[in-house]
Design an enzyme around this catalytic site. Structure first.
Site, PDB file in Angstrom:
ATOM      1  N   CYS A 288      -3.628   5.113   8.124  1.00 52.28           N
ATOM      2  CA  CYS A 288      -3.699   4.688   9.529  1.00 52.28           C
ATOM      3  C   CYS A 288      -2.461   5.101  10.309  1.00 52.28           C
ATOM      4  O   CYS A 288      -2.479   5.200  11.515  1.00 52.28           O
ATOM      5  CB  CYS A 288      -3.836   3.172   9.594  1.00 52.28           C
ATOM      6  SG  CYS A 288      -4.898   2.542   8.323  1.00 52.28           S
TER       7      CYS A 288
ATOM      8  N   ASN B  40       0.805  -1.224   0.000  1.00 47.83           N
ATOM      9  CA  ASN B  40       0.000   0.000   0.000  1.00 47.83           C
ATOM     10  C   ASN B  40       0.836   1.270   0.000  1.00 47.83           C
ATOM     11  O   ASN B  40       0.313   2.347  -0.262  1.00 47.83           O
ATOM     12  CB  ASN B  40      -0.940   0.016   1.217  1.00 47.83           C
ATOM     13  CG  ASN B  40      -0.216  -0.226   2.519  1.00 47.83           C
ATOM     14  OD1 ASN B  40       0.574  -1.161   2.642  1.00 47.83           O
ATOM     15  ND2 ASN B  40      -0.465   0.609   3.508  1.00 47.83           N
TER      16      ASN B  40
HETATM   17  N1  PLP Z   1      -4.444  -3.669   4.254  1.00 50.66           N
HETATM   18  C1  PLP Z   1      -3.956  -2.801   3.364  1.00 50.66           C
HETATM   19  C2  PLP Z   1      -2.956  -3.273   2.371  1.00 50.66           C
HETATM   20  C3  PLP Z   1      -4.384  -1.469   3.366  1.00 50.66           C
HETATM   21  O1  PLP Z   1      -3.888  -0.607   2.474  1.00 50.66           O
HETATM   22  C4  PLP Z   1      -5.329  -1.059   4.327  1.00 50.66           C
HETATM   23  C5  PLP Z   1      -5.773   0.349   4.400  1.00 50.66           C
HETATM   24  O2  PLP Z   1      -5.075   1.255   4.038  1.00 50.66           O
HETATM   25  C6  PLP Z   1      -5.820  -2.002   5.230  1.00 50.66           C
HETATM   26  C7  PLP Z   1      -5.361  -3.303   5.164  1.00 50.66           C
HETATM   27  C8  PLP Z   1      -6.849  -1.645   6.257  1.00 50.66           C
HETATM   28  O3  PLP Z   1      -8.061  -1.384   5.656  1.00 50.66           O
HETATM   29  P1  PLP Z   1      -9.319  -0.860   6.485  1.00 50.66           P
HETATM   30  O4  PLP Z   1      -9.273   0.616   6.423  1.00 50.66           O
HETATM   31  O5  PLP Z   1     -10.502  -1.417   5.766  1.00 50.66           O
HETATM   32  O6  PLP Z   1      -9.196  -1.386   7.863  1.00 50.66           O
END
Ligand code: PLP
Length: 368
Positions: free
Chosen positions: A320, A146
């Site tokens: 996050c 990400n």
């Molecule tokens: N996994 C990846 C690769 C992400 O990019 C994200 C959010 O940025 C998440 C998990 C978490 O997603 P959520 O916002 O639905 O908890």
């Protein structure tokens, strides 16, 4: 304004919103209620779930709906390894915080190994081969990173793991689903995590596909909803909207990916002409939806706020972790440079992004 933070979240699509509103207005009953309205809502949920399986060509999975991908990642990892008193877990240094921190929380009970990435942000299959043992319980490797967009060789991971049939594979497909055409079969993966708000659906729902025959234990306690694995009243409208988003955007994956590639190449070729910009995103095995760069003399946060003044919205990293002001973990793991890891920004694209928007972004960055 120009939004370049589609990796953090996407605006809801109007057809998806329509489906959500219709379901919430007309089918508000609890899917577990025994009366007619409850049964009707439950039937709609079964239909939506079956549409998702059909669209993704999933033949041997169950689906547990969660509040988001964070919860799905926690459920997959903790819910699976909880059944064993000890053993080894293999993951990577560049997972999303919802995997990475879950793994850290398990270190006192299990041996957790964090695979390195090379200077392009990809794991090496030789490292995985070296670390796999007969006591390995779980391997958790994301599909698309990400932060820098590196696409991990999940097909290779599946092949390597064939020699260790006891070890289960969890793949976080959040940044790949409906964006990248997979070169592996979802059916071969034990656990798959997705999030609806990353694919033009509403926030508040994600899911975990679990291969039939693979057992997990609950991490939340309550009702018997979703086989007791994720108790709590289900929001049918969010489920209907998820099915709508997957149906609409999964079929457009190839077309949208091809278009976004043109945006990516335009941006990369213009930005790489500027000697002050370091592009952290790899050039190969990469998602065209993610561009990560550093301007070494400027902190990532400063850059984000500077661009904000021009009404250009980007992020320093994962939404996050963006308030933590720490070096970006993925950029640090691949570059080994504190300077690049503290000055990086993430520009994430969409099929909604236009060429003039890319041009404007490049101009503003060059002025900086
Ligand atoms: N996994 C990846 C690769 C992400 O990019 C994200 C959010 O940025 C998440 C998990 C978490 O997603 P959520 O916002 O639905 O908890």
């Amino acid at each position: 304004m120009t939004y370049f933070d589609y990796g953090a979240t996407t605006p809801i699509d109007s057809e998806v919103l329509d489906a959500y509103i219709k379901a919430t207005q007309h089918f508000f009953a609890n899917t577990t209620s025994l009366h007619f309205l409850g049964k009707e809502a439950n039937q709609m949920m079964i239909q939506a779930t079956s549409d998702i399986f059909k669209t993704l060509d999933l033949k041997n999975h169950n689906l547990i709906y969660t509040s988001n991908a964070t919860e799905a990642n926690n459920l997959a990892i903790i819910g699976y390894v909880k059944q064993f008193s000890k053993g080894k877990i293999i993951t990577t240094k560049v997972e999303h915080a919802s995997v990475y921190q879950t793994m850290q929380s398990l270190e006192d009970r299990y041996t957790v190994c964090y695979l390195d990435v090379d200077d392009t942000g990809h794991i090496r299959l030789e490292d995985l081969k070296r670390e796999l043992t007969t006591d390995t319980l779980l391997v958790s490797i994301m599909w698309v990173n990400n932060i820098v967009g590196s696409i991990m060789d999940i097909r290779g991971v599946i092949e390597v793991m064939k020699a260790y049939p006891k070890a289960k594979l969890h793949v976080d497909i959040v940044q790949g689903l409906c964006k990248i055409v997979p070169d592996f079969d979802f059916n071969e993966i034990d656990f798959l995590t997705f999030s609806t708000h990353k694919i033009y659906g509403p926030k508040g729902i994600g899911g975990l596909f679990i291969k039939q025959g693979v057992t997990i234990q609950k991490i939340l306690y309550g009702s018997e909803a979703q086989n007791g694995l994720r108790p709590g009243t289900m929001d049918l409208s969010l489920i209907v909207a998820t099915a709508k988003a997957i149906k609409k955007f999964y079929s457009k994956t190839q077309e949208n990916e091809a278009y976004v590639k043109t945006l990516f190449h335009e941006a990369i070729s213009s930005l790489s002409k500027n000697p002050k910009i370091v592009i952290n995103t790899p050039r190969e095995h990469v998602s065209p939806y993610v561009i990560n760069l550093s301007i070494p003399s400027i902190k990532g946060e400063t850059l984000v706020h500077h661009l904000e003044k021009e009404m250009i919205y980007v992020s320093t990293g994962s939404a996050c972790s963006s308030k933590l002001q720490k070096p970006e973990r993925t950029v640090l793991a691949m570059t080994n440079s504190m300077e690049l890891a503290t000055s990086s920004i993430r520009i994430t694209l969409s099929h909604l992004t236009t060429h003039p928007e890319i041009k404007h972004l490049v101009e503003v960055l060059n002025q900086l």
